[in-house]
Write a protein that holds these residues in place. Structure first.
Motif, PDB file in Angstrom:
ATOM      1  N   LEU A 255       0.830  -1.213   0.000  1.00 49.16           N
ATOM      2  CA  LEU A 255       0.000   0.000   0.000  1.00 49.16           C
ATOM      3  C   LEU A 255       0.861   1.259   0.000  1.00 49.16           C
ATOM      4  N   LEU A 256       2.143   1.090   0.334  1.00 49.53           N
ATOM      5  CA  LEU A 256       3.047   2.247   0.357  1.00 49.53           C
ATOM      6  C   LEU A 256       3.734   2.458  -0.995  1.00 49.53           C
ATOM      7  N   MET A 257       3.352   1.670  -1.993  1.00 53.89           N
ATOM      8  CA  MET A 257       4.027   1.756  -3.308  1.00 53.89           C
ATOM      9  C   MET A 257       3.207   2.541  -4.315  1.00 53.89           C
ATOM     10  N   PRO A 258       3.873   3.067  -5.362  1.00 57.13           N
ATOM     11  CA  PRO A 258       3.116   3.661  -6.464  1.00 57.13           C
ATOM     12  C   PRO A 258       2.211   2.589  -7.092  1.00 57.13           C
ATOM     13  N   LYS A 259       1.068   3.041  -7.660  1.00 50.68           N
ATOM     14  CA  LYS A 259       0.011   2.120  -8.105  1.00 50.68           C
ATOM     15  C   LYS A 259       0.516   0.992  -9.034  1.00 50.68           C
ATOM     16  N   GLU A 260       1.316   1.361 -10.053  1.00 46.67           N
ATOM     17  CA  GLU A 260       1.719   0.355 -11.038  1.00 46.67           C
ATOM     18  C   GLU A 260       2.559  -0.752 -10.399  1.00 46.67           C
ATOM     19  N   LYS A 261       3.468  -0.338  -9.501  1.00 49.09           N
ATOM     20  CA  LYS A 261       4.334  -1.332  -8.842  1.00 49.09           C
ATOM     21  C   LYS A 261       3.530  -2.197  -7.874  1.00 49.09           C
ATOM     22  N   ARG A 262       2.588  -1.529  -7.197  1.00 45.92           N
ATOM     23  CA  ARG A 262       1.752  -2.244  -6.236  1.00 45.92           C
ATOM     24  C   ARG A 262       1.003  -3.371  -6.947  1.00 45.92           C
ATOM     25  N   LYS A 263       0.405  -3.033  -8.094  1.00 48.42           N
ATOM     26  CA  LYS A 263      -0.363  -4.044  -8.843  1.00 48.42           C
ATOM     27  C   LYS A 263       0.550  -5.181  -9.298  1.00 48.42           C
ATOM     28  N   ALA A 264       1.753  -4.805  -9.738  1.00 44.26           N
ATOM     29  CA  ALA A 264       2.703  -5.822 -10.217  1.00 44.26           C
ATOM     30  C   ALA A 264       3.085  -6.769  -9.081  1.00 44.26           C
ATOM     31  N   ILE A 265       3.313  -6.217  -7.877  1.00 39.66           N
ATOM     32  CA  ILE A 265       3.676  -7.079  -6.736  1.00 39.66           C
ATOM     33  C   ILE A 265       2.500  -7.997  -6.377  1.00 39.66           C
ATOM     34  N   TRP A 266       1.273  -7.488  -6.489  1.00 39.89           N
ATOM     35  CA  TRP A 266       0.114  -8.364  -6.222  1.00 39.89           C
ATOM     36  C   TRP A 266       0.106  -9.536  -7.207  1.00 39.89           C
ATOM     37  N   ALA A 267       0.415  -9.256  -8.477  1.00 40.37           N
ATOM     38  CA  ALA A 267       0.412 -10.333  -9.493  1.00 40.37           C
ATOM     39  C   ALA A 267       1.486 -11.373  -9.166  1.00 40.37           C
ATOM     40  N   ILE A 268       2.660 -10.888  -8.752  1.00 37.60           N
ATOM     41  CA  ILE A 268       3.739 -11.819  -8.381  1.00 37.60           C
ATOM     42  C   ILE A 268       3.320 -12.595  -7.124  1.00 37.60           C
ATOM     43  N   TYR A 269       2.739 -11.859  -6.158  1.00 41.62           N
ATOM     44  CA  TYR A 269       2.333 -12.529  -4.922  1.00 41.62           C
ATOM     45  C   TYR A 269       1.353 -13.667  -5.241  1.00 41.62           C
ATOM     46  N   ALA A 270       0.355 -13.363  -6.069  1.00 40.57           N
ATOM     47  CA  ALA A 270      -0.671 -14.375  -6.368  1.00 40.57           C
ATOM     48  C   ALA A 270      -0.024 -15.609  -6.997  1.00 40.57           C
ATOM     49  N   TRP A 271       0.936 -15.389  -7.915  1.00 41.64           N
ATOM     50  CA  TRP A 271       1.581 -16.557  -8.545  1.00 41.64           C
ATOM     51  C   TRP A 271       2.373 -17.356  -7.496  1.00 41.64           C
ATOM     52  N   CYS A 272       3.131 -16.626  -6.642  1.00 45.07           N
ATOM     53  CA  CYS A 272       3.934 -17.325  -5.610  1.00 45.07           C
ATOM     54  C   CYS A 272       3.031 -18.074  -4.636  1.00 45.07           C
ATOM     55  N   ARG A 273       1.939 -17.420  -4.251  1.00 45.82           N
ATOM     56  CA  ARG A 273       1.030 -18.065  -3.286  1.00 45.82           C
ATOM     57  C   ARG A 273       0.432 -19.322  -3.881  1.00 45.82           C
ATOM     58  N   ARG A 274       0.052 -19.240  -5.138  1.00 42.22           N
ATOM     59  CA  ARG A 274      -0.535 -20.421  -5.790  1.00 42.22           C
ATOM     60  C   ARG A 274       0.500 -21.542  -5.870  1.00 42.22           C
ATOM     61  N   THR A 275       1.752 -21.156  -6.146  1.00 34.77           N
ATOM     62  CA  THR A 275       2.813 -22.169  -6.234  1.00 34.77           C
ATOM     63  C   THR A 275       3.007 -22.825  -4.874  1.00 34.77           C
ATOM     64  N   ASP A 276       3.083 -21.987  -3.821  1.00 33.11           N
ATOM     65  CA  ASP A 276       3.275 -22.497  -2.462  1.00 33.11           C
ATOM     66  C   ASP A 276       2.101 -23.391  -2.049  1.00 33.11           C
ATOM     67  N   GLU A 277       0.914 -22.960  -2.443  1.00 34.49           N
ATOM     68  CA  GLU A 277      -0.310 -23.672  -2.060  1.00 34.49           C
ATOM     69  C   GLU A 277      -0.317 -25.111  -2.598  1.00 34.49           C
ATOM     70  N   LEU A 278       0.374 -25.331  -3.719  1.00 33.69           N
ATOM     71  CA  LEU A 278       0.394 -26.677  -4.303  1.00 33.69           C
ATOM     72  C   LEU A 278       0.984 -27.705  -3.342  1.00 33.69           C
ATOM     73  N   VAL A 279       1.944 -27.252  -2.499  1.00 32.48           N
ATOM     74  CA  VAL A 279       2.527 -28.226  -1.567  1.00 32.48           C
ATOM     75  C   VAL A 279       2.139 -27.943  -0.116  1.00 32.48           C
ATOM     76  N   ASP A 280       1.490 -26.806   0.117  1.00 35.64           N
ATOM     77  CA  ASP A 280       1.213 -26.364   1.482  1.00 35.64           C
ATOM     78  C   ASP A 280      -0.274 -26.143   1.752  1.00 35.64           C
ATOM     79  N   GLY A 281      -1.071 -26.157   0.700  1.00 33.49           N
ATOM     80  CA  GLY A 281      -2.471 -25.750   0.844  1.00 33.49           C
ATOM     81  C   GLY A 281      -3.425 -26.897   1.093  1.00 33.49           C
ATOM     82  N   VAL A 282      -4.724 -26.581   1.041  1.00 32.69           N
ATOM     83  CA  VAL A 282      -5.747 -27.571   1.379  1.00 32.69           C
ATOM     84  C   VAL A 282      -5.748 -28.789   0.453  1.00 32.69           C
ATOM     85  N   GLU A 283      -5.356 -28.579  -0.800  1.00 28.85           N
ATOM     86  CA  GLU A 283      -5.377 -29.717  -1.734  1.00 28.85           C
ATOM     87  C   GLU A 283      -3.983 -30.305  -1.969  1.00 28.85           C
ATOM     88  N   ALA A 284      -3.046 -29.976  -1.068  1.00 23.60           N
ATOM     89  CA  ALA A 284      -1.638 -30.380  -1.272  1.00 23.60           C
ATOM     90  C   ALA A 284      -1.462 -31.890  -1.359  1.00 23.60           C
TER      91      ALA A 284
END
Ligand SMILES: CC(C)=CCC/C(C)=C/CC/C(C)=C/CC/C(C)=C/[C@@H]1[C@@H](COP(=O)(O)OP(=O)(O)O)[C@]1(C)CC/C=C(\C)CC/C=C(\C)CCC=C(C)C
Ligand SMILES: [Mn+2]
Length: 329
Positions: free
Chosen positions: A60-89
């Motif tokens: 939230l402390l970042m300029p808008k474009e960078k903030r959105k980009a970090i959210w996109a990276i976060y979502a990909w990383c979270r999904r990757t992590d979830e494959l071995v750590d999440g409910v359907e792991a």
């Protein structure tokens, strides 16, 4: 379920299950009616807000474009992590990870398979980045599939690089970019300096912190991430750990681990000054907040078996002035 308003999607009461649905791998053929770029970023924002309170505050402390980009990276990383750590792991196999890697290759070829891919493709267009750290993270998840012990710190460090140091490299591509040509990133003595090692160090520091916070939880799943060579050095056994024994041996072992993690934070700190000015505050904020978990472990007298170490909300907000001060350098 996410609901549409005028120009964005909002979280509703069942947003958690909606977010967790967004994290699952597509089960059938690629969808044809994918989200628009705006919707895709909104899904990524929701995932970040839901799963990563600490990082979300930083973004939230970042300029808008960078903030959105970090959210996109976060979502990909979270999904990757979830494959071995999440409910359907439990359903994840080597083939699942191969499919996920194939989907990654398609993303870098500009072909989305599902909604959050649309945001990541847009991010890669605005902030060109290397695919290798993404592949390396999947290799880290592969390690989680077939091993639950690490003999040496060197082995653990490779794991930490793969699942978290890689995030530092991915984030660097976004945090260091400036649209202002007078504000050249990483200029040091007239030479371009890219703080890759420091970014990796921050990832490793955070992952080590994560491991210390989750010792009890991981033990219940039959996993020990603390290097076995360290356990031996402190005369503490695997059985002690499985039984949650807290004694002088455990305290000494934990003090050693915390010191090591703090060293990595220290190495990372030196790199922040080379980031573009507007990126320093969010990175300092995330660093200070995540490092705060180590202090919380100490305050809990190293009981990571029956207490979860966390940084209270008040402490989170009161650390902002310190982060701001440090970001000025
Ligand atoms: C501003 C900022 C810090 C942006 C990064 C946000 C981002 C893209 C995070 C992705 C995190 C993620 C989902 C990684 C997948 C693997 C994983 C879960 C790693 C652990 C993260 C913490 O997660 P959590 O506490 O939610 O863990 P659980 O799964 O719930 O157990 C990690 C501990 C690692 C995260 C690593 C980073 C955020 C890297 C930080 C480095 C930088 C931002 C580079 C900064 C640059 C310099 C020069 C220092
Ligand atoms: Mn995890």
């Amino acid at each position: 379920m996410a609901k549409k308003t005028t120009d964005c999607l909002v979280l509703t009461t069942d947003s958690i299950s909606s977010c967790s649905r967004m994290l699952q791998l597509p089960k059938s053929k690629p969808k044809t009616n994918l989200a628009s770029v705006t919707e895709a970023y909104e899904y990524c924002r929701q995932i970040t807000a839901e799963y990563a309170k600490t990082f979300y505050l930083g973004t939230l402390l970042m300029p808008k474009e960078k903030r959105k980009a970090i959210w996109a990276i976060y979502a990909w990383c979270r999904r990757t992590d979830e494959l071995v750590d999440g409910v359907e792991a439990k359903d994840t196999t080597i083939e699942t990870l191969a499919q996920w890697e194939q989907q990654l290759e398609s993303i870098f070829a500009g072909e989305p398979t599902d909604d959050t891919d649309v945001a990541l493709i847009d991010t890669i267009k605005s902030f060109p980045m290397d695919i290798q750290p993404f592949r390396d993270m999947i290799a880290g998840q592969r390690m989680d599939l077939h091993r639950n012990r690490y003999e040496t710190f060197e082995e653990l460090k490779l794991y930490c690089y793969r699942v978290a140091g890689t995030v530092g490299l991915m984030s660097n591509a976004i945090l260091g970019i400036s649209n202002n040509q007078n504000n050249v990133p990483w200029e040091k003595d007239g030479q371009t300096y890219i703080p890759k090692e420091e970014a990796i160090s921050l990832g490793i520091a955070m992952q080590l912190t994560n491991i210390l916070r989750d010792v009890g939880e991981d033990a219940q799943r039959g996993r020990i991430y603390l290097p076995l060579e360290d356990l031996k050095a402190f005369n503490y056994t695997e059985q002690d750990l499985m039984q949650g024994v807290i004694d002088e041996r455990w305290l000494a072992l934990m003090r050693f681990q915390i010191k090591r993690a703090r060293n990595y934070y220290h190495q990372a700190e030196a790199g922040i000054r080379y980031l573009i000015r507007d990126s320093r505050l969010p990175v300092w904020t995330s660093l200070i907040l995540y490092q705060g978990i180590l202090n919380a472990i100490e305050q809990n007298q190293y009981d990571v078996f029956s207490k979860r170490a966390f940084v209270p909300k008040v402490a989170k907000f009161s650390s902002l002035p310190l982060a701001w001060l440090r970001a000025q350098i």
